[in-house]
Motif scaffolding. Structure first.
Motif, PDB file in Angstrom:
ATOM      1  N   PRO A  84      -0.617  37.338  10.170  1.00 37.70           N
ATOM      2  CA  PRO A  84      -0.342  36.351   9.612  1.00 37.70           C
ATOM      3  C   PRO A  84       1.472  36.305   9.678  1.00 37.70           C
ATOM      4  N   VAL A  85       1.786  35.144   9.889  1.00 35.06           N
ATOM      5  CA  VAL A  85       3.415  34.944   9.491  1.00 35.06           C
ATOM      6  C   VAL A  85       3.770  35.246   8.169  1.00 35.06           C
ATOM      7  N   PHE A 123       0.581  29.002  10.885  1.00 38.78           N
ATOM      8  CA  PHE A 123       0.985  30.028  10.141  1.00 38.78           C
ATOM      9  C   PHE A 123       0.371  31.415  10.621  1.00 38.78           C
ATOM     10  N   VAL A 124      -0.114  31.423  11.834  1.00 39.97           N
ATOM     11  CA  VAL A 124      -0.778  32.782  12.215  1.00 39.97           C
ATOM     12  C   VAL A 124       0.237  33.270  13.398  1.00 39.97           C
ATOM     13  N   GLN A 125       0.719  34.549  13.833  1.00 42.43           N
ATOM     14  CA  GLN A 125       1.298  34.846  14.688  1.00 42.43           C
ATOM     15  C   GLN A 125       0.662  35.728  15.772  1.00 42.43           C
ATOM     16  N   PHE A 170      -3.031  36.588  -4.856  1.00 47.81           N
ATOM     17  CA  PHE A 170      -4.028  36.800  -3.631  1.00 47.81           C
ATOM     18  C   PHE A 170      -3.257  37.496  -2.760  1.00 47.81           C
ATOM     19  N   VAL A 171      -4.172  38.603  -2.459  1.00 48.02           N
ATOM     20  CA  VAL A 171      -3.622  39.639  -1.535  1.00 48.02           C
ATOM     21  C   VAL A 171      -3.764  39.584  -0.061  1.00 48.02           C
ATOM     22  N   TYR A 172      -2.871  39.446   0.878  1.00 46.68           N
ATOM     23  CA  TYR A 172      -3.370  39.521   2.439  1.00 46.68           C
ATOM     24  C   TYR A 172      -2.684  40.673   3.120  1.00 46.68           C
ATOM     25  N   ASN A 208       1.705  29.223   2.577  1.00 45.20           N
ATOM     26  CA  ASN A 208       1.343  28.090   3.483  1.00 45.20           C
ATOM     27  C   ASN A 208      -0.096  28.092   4.131  1.00 45.20           C
ATOM     28  N   LEU A 209      -0.242  29.519   4.655  1.00 41.64           N
ATOM     29  CA  LEU A 209      -1.566  29.899   5.150  1.00 41.64           C
ATOM     30  C   LEU A 209      -2.699  30.068   4.194  1.00 41.64           C
ATOM     31  N   HIS A 210      -2.143  30.369   2.734  1.00 39.48           N
ATOM     32  CA  HIS A 210      -3.162  30.560   1.747  1.00 39.48           C
ATOM     33  C   HIS A 210      -3.709  29.143   1.475  1.00 39.48           C
ATOM     34  N   GLN A 211      -2.625  28.181   1.252  1.00 40.67           N
ATOM     35  CA  GLN A 211      -2.970  26.935   0.734  1.00 40.67           C
ATOM     36  C   GLN A 211      -3.706  26.026   1.636  1.00 40.67           C
TER      37      GLN A 211
END
Length: 271
Positions: free
Chosen positions: A99-100, A164-166, A66-68, A106-109
């Motif tokens: 995103p961090v 998990f977001v900056q 999964f690409v971010y 962890n963000l994806h999950q």
């Protein structure tokens, strides 16, 4: 038509399968992006390893990536919030976020790709309502814009600290008040400015008057001291000195006849 050798068909099948497997296994991560690996037969999302970086990667064909986008991105928000006295204010603000990188798994999950709508937008709206509700429209219009910008940033950052977001920055681009309130504030500001100018002129005039009074008092005191120090003898001596200087001048002829009441010579004429 010639028949293929007996081993030809299996080779073709193997090649086709190989091409499919390679196509399913090859992943290219573009610039400014990172990939989260999902292992179908091994606990799903990989969270204990760094995400896949830019470039070409080979993975097992039954796994997924999964690409971010991990570059800084911008969220622009128009928000209607209430001031401390209940008036509706429109705030135009931008949030810079990303995103961090190390917590991408962890963000994806926990949030998935729509994390912007799930946490960032609600966070900045909640912070804006909380901060603006502490100020009056006049403060928002004039002196407190920088303050509310900083406060919205700090409160939003606190909300997002475990997501998990900056959050990099919050910029308040515009504060829009109801026209009637805006006009009333502008009238008040003009009146305050005129009042300050009038007070300045009064202070200046008062200082100038004080200066003139002090100068006049100084002259009066000097004349008083001088008058007290002058006697008839001193005046007579000064008159004699002045007469002698005039008599010694090459441009004057002095004729002395008698004397005046003060005893000084009388000067009748000169050339």
């Amino acid at each position: 038509m010639e028949k293929l050798p007996k081993f030809g068909i299996p080779i073709i099948i193997i090649l086709i399968i190989a091409i499919i497997v390679i196509a399913k296994s090859a992943v290219t991560i573009d610039s400014g992006e990172a990939g989260v690996l999902y292992k179908t037969f091994d606990n799903g999302v990989v969270t204990d390893e760094p995400p896949l970086g830019e470039g070409f990667h080979l993975i097992a064909p039954w796994n997924k990536v999964f690409v971010y986008e991990v570059r800084q991105q911008e969220l622009f928000e128009k928000m209607k919030v209430l001031s401390s006295n209940g008036l509706e204010i429109q705030i135009d603000a931008s949030a810079w976020y990303q995103p961090v990188y190390g917590d991408l798994g962890n963000l994806h999950q926990s949030l998935g790709k729509d994390y912007l709508q799930r946490v960032i937008q609600p966070a900045i709206r909640s912070a804006a309502r909380s901060v603006v509700g502490r100020y009056t429209p006049e403060q928002l219009y004039s002196s407190k814009r920088d303050a509310i910008q900083d406060e919205i940033f700090e409160e939003t950052k606190t909300i997002l600290s475990k997501q998990f977001v900056q959050l990099n920055e919050v910029l308040v681009r515009d504060v829009t008040l109801p026209n009637t309130i805006k006009e009333a504030i502008e009238r008040k500001l003009r009146q305050e400015q005129e009042s300050l100018e009038y007070e300045f002129r009064l202070v200046t005039a008062s200082k100038e008057a004080e200066k003139v009074r002090i100068e006049a008092q100084g002259k009066a005191d000097a004349n008083k001291i001088l008058s007290a120090s002058l006697t008839d003898k001193i005046l007579q001596d000064k008159g004699i000195d002045a007469t002698l200087k005039l008599a010694e001048s090459p441009n004057a002829k002095v004729v002395v006849v008698g004397s005046g009441e003060s005893g000084l010579p009388l000067i009748l004429g000169n050339n």
